[in-house]
Design an enzyme around this catalytic site. Structure first.
Site, PDB file in Angstrom:
ATOM      1  N   LYS A  90       0.917  -1.111   0.056  1.00  0.00           N
ATOM      2  CA  LYS A  90      -0.120  -0.034   0.003  1.00  0.00           C
ATOM      3  C   LYS A  90       0.882   1.345  -0.029  1.00  0.00           C
ATOM      4  O   LYS A  90       1.814   1.393   0.823  1.00  0.00           O
ATOM      5  CB  LYS A  90      -0.714   0.076   1.169  1.00  0.00           C
ATOM      6  CG  LYS A  90      -2.362  -0.353   1.155  1.00  0.00           C
ATOM      7  CD  LYS A  90      -3.003  -0.275   2.472  1.00  0.00           C
ATOM      8  CE  LYS A  90      -4.425  -0.557   2.127  1.00  0.00           C
ATOM      9  NZ  LYS A  90      -5.144  -0.236   3.450  1.00  0.00           N
TER      10      LYS A  90
HETATM   11  C1  E4P Z   1      -8.786   0.388   3.531  1.00  0.00           C
HETATM   12  O1  E4P Z   1      -7.845  -0.255   2.995  1.00  0.00           O
HETATM   13  C2  E4P Z   1      -8.350   1.489   4.603  1.00  0.00           C
HETATM   14  O2  E4P Z   1      -7.108   1.310   5.017  1.00  0.00           O
HETATM   15  C3  E4P Z   1      -9.441   1.563   5.515  1.00  0.00           C
HETATM   16  O3  E4P Z   1     -10.480   1.092   4.998  1.00  0.00           O
HETATM   17  C4  E4P Z   1      -9.540   3.011   5.999  1.00  0.00           C
HETATM   18  O4  E4P Z   1     -10.515   3.350   6.880  1.00  0.00           O
HETATM   19  P1  E4P Z   1     -10.654   4.727   7.792  1.00  0.00           P
HETATM   20  O5  E4P Z   1     -11.307   5.548   6.983  1.00  0.00           O
HETATM   21  O6  E4P Z   1     -11.895   4.199   8.905  1.00  0.00           O
HETATM   22  O7  E4P Z   1      -9.647   4.858   8.561  1.00  0.00           O
END
Ligand code: E4P
Length: 234
Positions: A90
């Site tokens: 990522k």
């Molecule tokens: C997905 O890959 C993200 O890391 C995650 O869903 C982020 O979610 P949040 O907005 O609750 O931090």
């Protein structure tokens, strides 16, 4: 199409939903791992991620770089990608101050190092489209955060899906940042290839109060049938 990913670093939850056969991958991020209580710095992250990767193999696991400096990000991406064959990296769309080196790294990782990249922290169709053009395997749109800002996540998803299909870009849309159980199906219907959701929302999708009531009746009547069997045998 891919299906539901679990947005979690909790090994017991991952085991639970994997055993049901309903997840097609797992996503993590630094905040999820901190919340999970991962200790021991990056060596601790290493051990934990390898455990998840082995557990779900060959399903994909997203692990996010923690470094924001371009060289640091690149060396982490190359290192983390060697932890297990099913790990993808990522990389945020840009740095905290809008630094633009990230997409260059995405392109380099995908084209020259054959590392699969999940471009993350994206809030609109244009960011995702450009990440897909750079060669990302996955483009992560933060649906809940989009809604929090007063924009319509479903519209962004369907516009993005239309563009990816029109341009024949192979990137898969992951929609994350799930805020309510409803998001999972509405995001698929809008065109997401993948929705990544925390464990609690998957349980909400499965369990229905009227199913409970119906099954309770079946269990009661089943017991009566059993009783008759015993009575008839006497
Ligand atoms: C997905 O890959 C993200 O890391 C995650 O869903 C982020 O979610 P949040 O907005 O609750 O931090």
């Amino acid at each position: 199409m891919s299906g539901i990913f679990l947005d979690s670093g909790d090994v017991s939850e991952i085991k639970k939903f994997q055993a049901m056969g309903i997840i097609r991958g797992v996503t993590t991020n630094p905040s999820i791992l901190v919340k999970q209580g991962i200790k021991g710095g990056l060596p601790g992250v290493h051990v934990h991620c390898i455990q998840i990767a082995k557990l779900i193999d060959p399903l994909p696991l997203s692990v996010e770089v923690t470094n924001n400096d371009p060289d640091g990000m690149k060396s982490q991406a190359l290192e983390f990608s060697k932890w297990a064959a099913n790990i993808n990296l990522k990389i945020p769309i840009h740095g905290p101050n809008g630094e633009l080196e990230n997409l260059k790294l995405v392109h380099e990782l995908e084209s020259f190092h054959k590392v699969r990249v999940n471009v993350t922290a994206m809030m609109n169709v244009q960011q995702c489209f450009l990440a897909a053009m750079a060669g990302a395997t996955y483009v992560s749109l933060f649906g809940g955060r989009i809604n929090d800002m007063g924009y319509d996540s479903c519209k962004e998803i369907s516009r993005l899906r239309h563009l990816l299909d029109e341009f024949k870009l192979p990137a898969q849309i992951i929609v994350g940042s799930c805020r309510e159980a409803l998001n999972i199906m509405e995001w698929f219907e809008a065109g997401a290839h993948i929705v990544t959701a925390p464990p609690k929302f998957l349980e909400t999708l499965i369990i229905h109060p009227h199913s409970k009531e119906t099954v309770s009746q079946f269990v009661k009547d089943g017991a009566r049938l059993e009783d008759w069997k015993v009575r008839e045998a006497k």
